[in-house]
Write an enzyme that holds these catalytic residues in place. Structure first.
Site, PDB file in Angstrom:
ATOM      1  CB  VAL A  20     101.505  12.866  54.615  1.00  0.00           C
ATOM      2  CG1 VAL A  20     102.272  13.017  53.328  1.00  0.00           C
ATOM      3  CG2 VAL A  20     102.378  12.293  55.721  1.00  0.00           C
ATOM      4  CE  LYS A  21     102.240  11.659  60.661  1.00  0.00           C
ATOM      5  NZ  LYS A  21     103.529  11.793  60.003  1.00  0.00           N
ATOM      6  CG  HIS A  22      94.941  13.923  60.787  1.00  0.00           C
ATOM      7  ND1 HIS A  22      95.889  13.069  61.313  1.00  0.00           N
ATOM      8  CD2 HIS A  22      93.916  13.138  60.365  1.00  0.00           C
ATOM      9  CE1 HIS A  22      95.451  11.833  61.213  1.00  0.00           C
ATOM     10  NE2 HIS A  22      94.266  11.848  60.642  1.00  0.00           N
TER      11      HIS A  22
END
Length: 397
Positions: A194-196
């Site tokens: 879910v991170k960049h």
């Protein structure tokens, strides 16, 4: 559409919209396949390539790839010399890893309250919590908005403390026109889906300090080295290695690094879309009575990992739980970030109690995270806004 889905009405969406989701394309898959067909699946050339590319992007001297964001924090605490009896100040509004990493080293987490506007750690409360046992500060760039780094560094310099910036939310964010990752002693990143950018699981630590860099590299490989410059017995033979510290196997694989390199090539596109979605939310949600939108300091440029609305409880007939459930029923994948760390039963067991950080506790009761990720199309944004408007209007006093 006026009848809430939770009460039997038609949902705003026919399909579920998650709060976050990775973006994987054919280029990513091709790069991973290349490694799978190569001679190295781990501890190979892709690790160093990823580290150099990452360090260059943010402007740091060194980057150390590691197995996940929690391992990054643990390694940073090791390199900082955290040991039994040391205190480290951090925020309670974060994932538990930001505090657990202190415990791993035998230290004691000390929780400073948050700024009620930015939700980041309150710098004045940090200074109030400093004692003779304080060794370091772990500020968290909550939701992607950087903390006031100059203020943190000033306090650290005044008291001789190390700063470990938890930038799991803020890859690509900027503080006073400088990218996060080279502005404190060590900065840690996470590559969870879910991170960049994602490597499946994975993390990175950046630093400009030679000594810290060497400690970080040693820690991720069992504390073992083959570096002839630091071996005690230099004449044993080319096969020889030594364990110098009690380290861990926190290595990243070349498979993950290949995915990370490919993802890094798209980071500016990812950031641009995250900011577009956040700007649309700011525009479309500002007139809904009953919620408070995120506040942004002028000297920061958020990377918008999360978009959090705060409920004005006094204007609503129900609590956060009911609003949350109603939005879920509309097929909007809301979430809550985060439960204050010291609320967890483990922390209660080791002596922490409610009441330590009133601003953080008040915020926790009122916040909801709404979907935000690069793959969202404008219709997704409109659905989220429509669902919030529908639910808030129904429950407004």
């Amino acid at each position: 559409m006026n009848t809430l889905a939770i009460n039997g009405g038609k949902p705003v969406r026919d399909t579920y919209l998650p709060y976050g989701q990775q973006w994987i394309d054919d280029e990513d898959i091709e790069e991973v396949v290349k490694v799978l067909k190569s001679d190295f699946l781990t501890t190979g050339p892709k690790i160093e390539e990823f580290e150099k590319k990452f360090a260059n992007y943010i402007g740091a001297k060194y980057a150390v790839a590691i197995s996940n964001g929690t391992a990054a924090l643990h390694a940073a605490c090791f390199a900082a010399g955290i040991k039994e009896g040391d205190e480290v100040i951090t925020t309670p509004i974060t994932f538990a890893a930001s505090a657990n990493c202190i415990l791993y080293q035998g230290g004691k987490p000390v929780f400073a309250d948050i700024d009620p506007k930015t939700y980041n750690i309150d710098i004045e409360d940090v200074e109030r919590k400093i004692t003779k046992k304080t060794k370091a500060i772990i500020p968290v760039d909550f939701t992607g908005q950087p903390v006031d780094i100059d203020a943190v560094n000033d306090i650290a310099k005044k008291y001789g403390l190390i700063v470990i910036e938890d930038a799991a939310h803020s890859f690509g964010a900027e503080y006073k026109d400088k990218k996060i990752g080279s502005l404190v002693d060590m900065t840690t990143f996470s590559f969870h889906p879910v991170k960049h950018i994602t490597t499946g699981e994975g993390g990175m630590i950046t630093t400009n300090d030679d000594e810290l860099y060497n400690k970080l590299k040693l820690f991720r490989t069992h504390g073992i080295t083959r570096d002839e410059e630091i071996l005690h017995n230099k004449d044993e033979g080319p096969w020889y290695y030594e364990q110098l510290e009690l380290g861990y196997n926190y290595r990243m694989t070349d498979i993950q690094a290949a995915l990370g390199i490919s993802q890094l090539n798209k980071i500016d596109k990812f950031l641009e879309r995250r900011r577009e979605v956040a700007n649309k939310y700011n525009e479309y949600l500002k007139d809904i009575d009953g919620i408070i939108l995120p506040y942004q300091e002028e000297y920061t440029k958020s990377s918008w990992h999360l978009y959090i609305i705060q409920l004005e409880s006094e204007k609503l007939r129900v609590g956060r739980k009911q609003i949350y459930q109603a939005l879920q029923a509309e097929n909007i994948g809301v979430n809550v970030h985060y439960i204050p760390v010291y609320y967890h039963p483990y922390y209660k067991k080791i002596g922490y109690e409610k009441g330590m950080c009133p601003n953080a506790e008040k915020l926790y009761d009122r916040i909801i995270t709404i979907p935000l990720y690069p793959g969202m199309i404008d219709k997704d944004v409109e659905d989220v806004v429509g669902a919030i408007d529908k639910v808030i209007k129904y429950y407004r006093r």
